[in-house]
Design an enzyme around this catalytic site. Structure first.
Site, mmCIF file in Angstrom:
data_model
loop_
_atom_site.group_PDB
_atom_site.id
_atom_site.type_symbol
_atom_site.label_atom_id
_atom_site.label_comp_id
_atom_site.label_asym_id
_atom_site.label_seq_id
_atom_site.Cartn_x
_atom_site.Cartn_y
_atom_site.Cartn_z
ATOM 1 N N HIS A 1 3.345 3.811 7.979
ATOM 2 C CA HIS A 1 2.871 2.555 8.583
ATOM 3 C C HIS A 1 3.144 2.470 10.074
ATOM 4 C CE1 HIS A 1 1.763 1.002 4.679
ATOM 5 N NE2 HIS A 1 2.969 1.240 4.211
ATOM 6 N N CYS B 1 6.849 0.377 -2.650
ATOM 7 C CA CYS B 1 6.850 1.294 -1.501
ATOM 8 C C CYS B 1 8.081 2.197 -1.565
ATOM 9 C CB CYS B 1 6.863 0.514 -0.186
ATOM 10 S SG CYS B 1 5.217 0.131 0.456
ATOM 11 N N CYS C 1 9.625 3.667 6.260
ATOM 12 C CA CYS C 1 8.408 2.843 6.271
ATOM 13 C C CYS C 1 7.450 3.354 7.343
ATOM 14 C CB CYS C 1 8.740 1.375 6.555
ATOM 15 S SG CYS C 1 9.956 0.645 5.461
ATOM 16 N N ARG D 1 5.846 -5.503 -3.578
ATOM 17 C CA ARG D 1 5.255 -4.568 -2.616
ATOM 18 C C ARG D 1 6.340 -3.658 -2.022
ATOM 19 N NH1 ARG D 1 1.434 -1.541 -2.233
ATOM 20 N NH2 ARG D 1 3.311 -0.335 -2.463
#
Lengths: 272, 212
Positions: free
Chosen positions: A185, A233, A181, A229
């Site tokens: 991000h 991802c 992630c 979501r």
């Protein structure tokens, strides 16, 4: 030496000019998307999902013909107002930390009499042919937290464990591409192509991102939930498929929801 | 499927992981335990779909170390070791033939498909360079996670050194910067050797739009 420097300077000037032209093109593209979003915000199609979800919430359903009005989202049976802003949370009856979607499935199974397979059958809708009841219910329940400040607790040991696991999963590198992630991000002001990426490691970034899901995805014509979501991802991370309602889905949601504490919830929103 | 380099080249990594775990113990007692549990829970929380099997969650040593240090400073000796071992595993092209065709390279740089469970396993597989990098100026839809590569060859020189570096970097980015955000395209068998060479051409051919 001097000639070499001249060449480098020339290259730099060329680069700067090119960059200026491109910056202009990009700014205008991003502006256009922002304008489009603003225009749609007044009449978000997600309202159609919210209305359908409210109907589903109140209607007796399943083999036992029970409505969701006995379903406890954490604030008491049938209480929807503000419930999502305190989720995920620990539920003693299930002895498990649950996000909204897992909790809805739990009520469908334990109260309405559906089998787990039936309850989990259609989490993500696809147009009119395959509308997802869960997505509609999620749209309704989350809309009842609009304007409510995020307030996710870490009181129970299992809530604390979920948060810590979520924080570690956030940085877990794997797959063919070594993505976690954090790859996309972990920094401010980054983009994939022209899509802005929230920095989910900062309070502001987590707040802005988490409080605007679920969202009506213009490109898909669907309201997408937070589990969607995460699922999507991970698909782009080249991971296998995230199981709906899995412990990892809940732990990651807990990590991000808790980090969004203090911000006013503002969804269902509208996304590109 | 993960590609496992020859065992011999990875000697010492076990010790590094152990050392890292001990460092974790000194600062926050159960940090390494939580990380281990998180990996186990992840494994139970996914299902194989198409070409994306559960083995994609089996970390190799580089992934494991980079995960371990993702939320703390990467010690320089661990970084150096990761870089050395990844560098040693690069499969260099025969006879110093670094460059392929920049036109194919541009297609590979644009192609976003490949390796997702939603993608056709028969291909195409691209590198999606534009997702993170600026390259040819004609393409204004580029991301910013990686640095701009516009005029890469023009600025660094059209020579073997530049081309060898470009080849190695695309093949295995961790050889030059431990725990890079960039996939190890050759090492992890995302791209073929020919595709990597085509990208080298995109970056370092004077005729490539990247250098115009």
């Amino acid at each position: 030496m001097k000639r070499g420097r001249g060449l480098v300077l020339g290259a730099l000037v060329a680069t700067a000019c090119g960059a200026a032209i491109m910056a202009f093109a990009q700014t205008s593209a991003v502006d256009e998307i922002a304008k489009y979003r603003a225009a749609l915000q007044d009449g978000n199609p997600a309202e159609l999902w919210e209305v359908r979800g409210e109907g589903l919430w109140r209607t007796p359903r399943g083999p036992k013909q029970v409505s969701f009005e006995r379903c406890d989202l954490g604030l008491g049976p049938g209480v929807v107002k503000g419930a999502y802003a305190q989720m995920p949370r620990y539920f003693a009856d299930a002895d498990r930390v649950m996000d909204l979607e897992t909790r809805l499935v739990y009520c469908m199974v334990s109260q309405q009499g559906y089998t787990e397979a039936e309850a989990y059958k259609n989490p993500f809708g696809a147009g009119n042919e395959r509308k997802s009841d869960i997505e509609a219910l999620v749209a309704y329940v989350t809309s009842e937290s609009r304007g409510v400040r995020m307030s996710v607790a870490l009181n129970h040991a299992k809530e604390q464990e979920a948060y810590r696991l979520g924080a570690k999963m956030f940085v877990f590198r794997g797959g063919t591409h070594d993505f976690s992630c954090l790859t996309c991000h972990g920094e401010d002001g980054k983009r994939i192509r022209l899509q802005d990426l929230p920095n989910l490691t900062t309070v502001e970034g987590a707040q802005k991102a988490y409080t605007t899901w679920p969202g009506y995805r213009v490109s898909q014509g669907e309201v997408r939930s937070f589990e969607w979501r995460l699922y999507d991802c991970f698909r782009q991370q080249r991971f296998p498929e995230l199981v709906y309602g899995s412990d990892a889905a809940i732990a990651l949601t807990m990590y991000l929801a808790r980090n969004a504490n203090g911000a006013a919830f503002d969804a269902p929103a509208i996304k590109r | 499927m993960r590609v496992r380099p020859p065992v011999g080249t990875w000697t010492g990594l076990g010790a590094a992981i152990l050392a890292a775990a001990l460092i974790g113990c000194a600062t926050a007692p159960s940090d390494a335990e939580v990380a281990g549990r998180a990996a186990a829970v992840l494994k139970q929380s996914f299902k194989a779909n198409g070409q994306a099997g559960l083995d994609r969650l089996d970390q190799d040593d580089t992934q494991r170390l980079c995960t371990l240090y993702a939320d703390k400073a990467l010690p320089s000796d661990v970084a150096e070791m990761i870089e050395k071992l990844n560098l040693a595993s690069i499969k260099w092209p025969a006879g110093g033939q670094w460059m392929g065709d920049w036109k194919n390279g541009e297609r590979i740089a644009q192609e976003g498909r490949g390796k997702q469970f939603s993608d056709d396993p028969k291909g195409p597989v691209g590198a999606n360079c534009y997702a993170c990098h600026q390259l040819a100026p004609q393409e204004v839809s580029f991301g910013t996670i990686g640095p701009s590569l516009y005029r890469f060859g023009a600025l660094r020189g059209y020579n073997d050194e530049t081309r060898k570096y470009a080849y190695g970097k695309v093949w295995n980015a961790d050889a030059y910067k431990a725990c890079s955000n960039m996939p190890r395209f050759g090492h992890s068998q995302i791209l073929s050797q020919q595709q990597v060479k085509d990208l080298v051409a995109l970056l370092t051919d004077p005729e490539s739009p990247v250098n115009k």
